[in-house]
Design a protein around this motif. Structure first.
Motif, PDB file in Angstrom:
ATOM      1  N   CYS A  69      65.719  46.141  25.858  1.00  0.00           N
ATOM      2  CA  CYS A  69      65.410  46.859  27.105  1.00  0.00           C
ATOM      3  C   CYS A  69      65.686  46.009  28.344  1.00  0.00           C
ATOM      4  O   CYS A  69      65.790  46.547  29.451  1.00  0.00           O
ATOM      5  N   THR A  72      70.002  45.388  31.229  1.00  0.00           N
ATOM      6  CA  THR A  72      70.582  46.341  32.176  1.00  0.00           C
ATOM      7  C   THR A  72      72.017  45.919  32.501  1.00  0.00           C
ATOM      8  O   THR A  72      72.433  44.795  32.194  1.00  0.00           O
ATOM      9  N   ILE A 175      59.890  55.016  29.400  1.00  0.00           N
ATOM     10  CA  ILE A 175      60.543  56.337  29.427  1.00  0.00           C
ATOM     11  C   ILE A 175      60.560  56.844  27.987  1.00  0.00           C
ATOM     12  O   ILE A 175      61.486  56.547  27.214  1.00  0.00           O
ATOM     13  N   TRP A 178      63.704  58.499  26.146  1.00  0.00           N
ATOM     14  CA  TRP A 178      64.752  57.527  25.875  1.00  0.00           C
ATOM     15  C   TRP A 178      64.311  56.539  24.800  1.00  0.00           C
ATOM     16  O   TRP A 178      65.082  56.173  23.917  1.00  0.00           O
ATOM     17  N   CYS A 210      70.238  49.232  21.520  1.00  0.00           N
ATOM     18  CA  CYS A 210      69.379  49.293  22.688  1.00  0.00           C
ATOM     19  C   CYS A 210      70.071  48.700  23.913  1.00  0.00           C
ATOM     20  O   CYS A 210      70.018  49.273  25.007  1.00  0.00           O
ATOM     21  N   VAL A 214      70.766  50.999  27.101  1.00  0.00           N
ATOM     22  CA  VAL A 214      70.131  50.692  28.382  1.00  0.00           C
ATOM     23  C   VAL A 214      71.172  50.322  29.427  1.00  0.00           C
ATOM     24  O   VAL A 214      71.115  50.771  30.575  1.00  0.00           O
ATOM     25  N   ASN A 217      73.603  53.361  30.474  1.00  0.00           N
ATOM     26  CA  ASN A 217      72.914  54.424  31.207  1.00  0.00           C
ATOM     27  C   ASN A 217      72.122  53.894  32.396  1.00  0.00           C
ATOM     28  O   ASN A 217      71.413  54.670  33.053  1.00  0.00           O
ATOM     29  N   ASN A 218      72.264  52.578  32.641  1.00  0.00           N
ATOM     30  CA  ASN A 218      71.613  51.935  33.794  1.00  0.00           C
ATOM     31  C   ASN A 218      70.124  52.275  33.841  1.00  0.00           C
ATOM     32  O   ASN A 218      69.581  52.682  34.876  1.00  0.00           O
ATOM     33  N   LEU A 219      69.451  52.117  32.702  1.00  0.00           N
ATOM     34  CA  LEU A 219      68.038  52.429  32.614  1.00  0.00           C
ATOM     35  C   LEU A 219      67.192  51.224  33.034  1.00  0.00           C
ATOM     36  O   LEU A 219      67.594  50.078  32.850  1.00  0.00           O
ATOM     37  N   SER A 220      66.041  51.493  33.601  1.00  0.00           N
ATOM     38  CA  SER A 220      65.050  50.461  33.893  1.00  0.00           C
ATOM     39  C   SER A 220      63.775  50.878  33.165  1.00  0.00           C
ATOM     40  O   SER A 220      62.974  51.662  33.683  1.00  0.00           O
ATOM     41  N   MET A 221      63.628  50.368  31.977  1.00  0.00           N
ATOM     42  CA  MET A 221      62.525  50.811  31.126  1.00  0.00           C
ATOM     43  C   MET A 221      62.024  49.643  30.290  1.00  0.00           C
ATOM     44  O   MET A 221      62.649  48.583  30.226  1.00  0.00           O
ATOM     45  N   SER A 222      60.880  49.835  29.679  1.00  0.00           N
ATOM     46  CA  SER A 222      60.312  48.813  28.809  1.00  0.00           C
ATOM     47  C   SER A 222      59.612  49.502  27.652  1.00  0.00           C
ATOM     48  O   SER A 222      59.521  50.726  27.590  1.00  0.00           O
TER      49      SER A 222
END
Length: 350
Positions: A69, A72, A175, A178, A210, A214, A217-222
């Motif tokens: 995660c 990025t 999220i 996701w 992962c 991540v 999709n330019n996700l900012s998640m944990s």
């Protein structure tokens, strides 16, 4: 004799108690180290608590996704910019391992046994390769257990208590859609890696899925802390069941030599990381955790707890594992052939 495998819940309870105590005491990586020590002491006391079925695999999958995660897109670009440094550090680690193997061989350990025992790669793969080449697989497995135990009990503690306190960053949001999707894909990736007989399938497969998911999709998640803690607990329990009374009685003279060499390797690695960090203006502790001949999940979790460059540490650990895994057999053929050539020469000169 009753089937002990049905009592795996006892192992989980013992590990959870150890993790809780370590967490209360403020020890680094409490759910890994606390569970490891509690299960190990229980088994060495004579209570042979069994391995948790599929516990190591599930724990590795969860922790690999938690680490992934962090990857990025901007972070992956930063890692790519340091690829030359990462490869240099990996090669330095490989050179240190080869030097330790040669010293162990000089101390009377057969070359093949020493090589597969001291290569900082996946332990089950090293045991498999050693078995194919008539090496002492019990000694190889024991040496890798000592390596992981030494690094897990010393490196996180020294790094944590030797560093100033860092300001904890607010965790990224979870999220759930996701995360559930990535966990499912990670499980499929692990099965695919295992089917293709790739190294560390339950770590590398989920981590790759992962990181790509991540980053692309330019996700900012944990991952929620309780879920990551469950994964660490399962890993700690799995590491602890490798030890029992018979392990402590197994060739103590040989294992003490391994411990001396591994300690020297850890200290030399830290010094090399400090020199590299000073020369390049980078945090040396991140480099040290990336170069340590330990396990990628635990070193990355230590970096995360200290607020260091988790992605740099993870990338160095993953690339180290892949390079050493690929170089192991060519090194064995080259160095074993050299040893065989030198042996008759020494006999003739005598």
């Amino acid at each position: 004799m009753p089937n002990l495998r049905q009592y795996w819940l006892v192992t989980l309870i013992v590990g959870a108690l150890g993790g809780s105590l370590a967490n209360w005491a403020g020890w680094p990586l409490p759910w890994v180290i606390g569970a490891l020590v509690a299960v190990m002491l229980t088994r060495c006391a004579g209570s042979l608590v069994p391995e948790i079925p599929h516990g190591r695999q599930v724990g590795q999958l969860i922790v690999a996704v938690a680490i992934g995660c962090h990857f990025t897109l901007p972070v992956m670009q930063q890692v790519a910019s340091h690829l030359g440094l990462i490869l240099f550090a990996v090669l330095l680690t490989l050179v240190l391992a080869v030097c330790s193997v040669l010293i162990l061989h000089r101390w009377g350990v057969p070359f093949g046994t020493g090589l597969f025992a001291l290569m900082p790669a996946n332990s089950s793969e090293m045991v498999h390769l050693g078995r194919q080449r008539q090496a002492d697989t019990r000694f190889i497995a024991a040496a890798h257990s000592i390596r992981l135990l030494l690094i897990l009990l010393t490196v996180p503690a020294v790094a944590t208590f030797g560093m100033p306190q860092v300001v904890a960053h607010a965790p990224l949001p979870v999220i759930w859609p996701w995360l559930i999707f990535i966990l499912a894909m990670a499980w499929l990736a692990a099965l695919g890696f295992k089917h293709c007989k790739l190294p560390n399938p339950w770590t590398f497969g989920p981590f790759l899925i992962c990181a790509v998911g991540v980053g692309c999709n330019n996700l900012s998640m944990s991952m929620p802390g309780w879920l990551s803690g469950c994964g660490q607990l399962l890993i700690g329990c799995a590491l602890g069941v490798a030890f029992d009374r018979s392990f402590l009685r197994r060739a103590p003279a040989l294992l003490s030599k391994v411990l001396v060499l591994l300690t020297g390797s850890v200290i030399t690695t830290a010094m090399a990381a400090w020199a590299l960090g000073a020369g390049l203006g980078m945090p040396w502790l991140s480099l040290a955790l990336g170069m340590m001949p330990g396990s990628a999940p635990e070193m990355s979790l230590t970096a995360e707890a200290l607020g260091l460059a988790v992605t740099l540490v993870t990338a160095m650990q993953v690339i180290r594992m892949l390079v050493i895994q690929a170089a192991c057999l060519p090194l064995f053929r080259l160095l074993d052939r050299t040893a065989q050539v030198q042996a008759p020469a020494s006999a003739n000169s005598a």
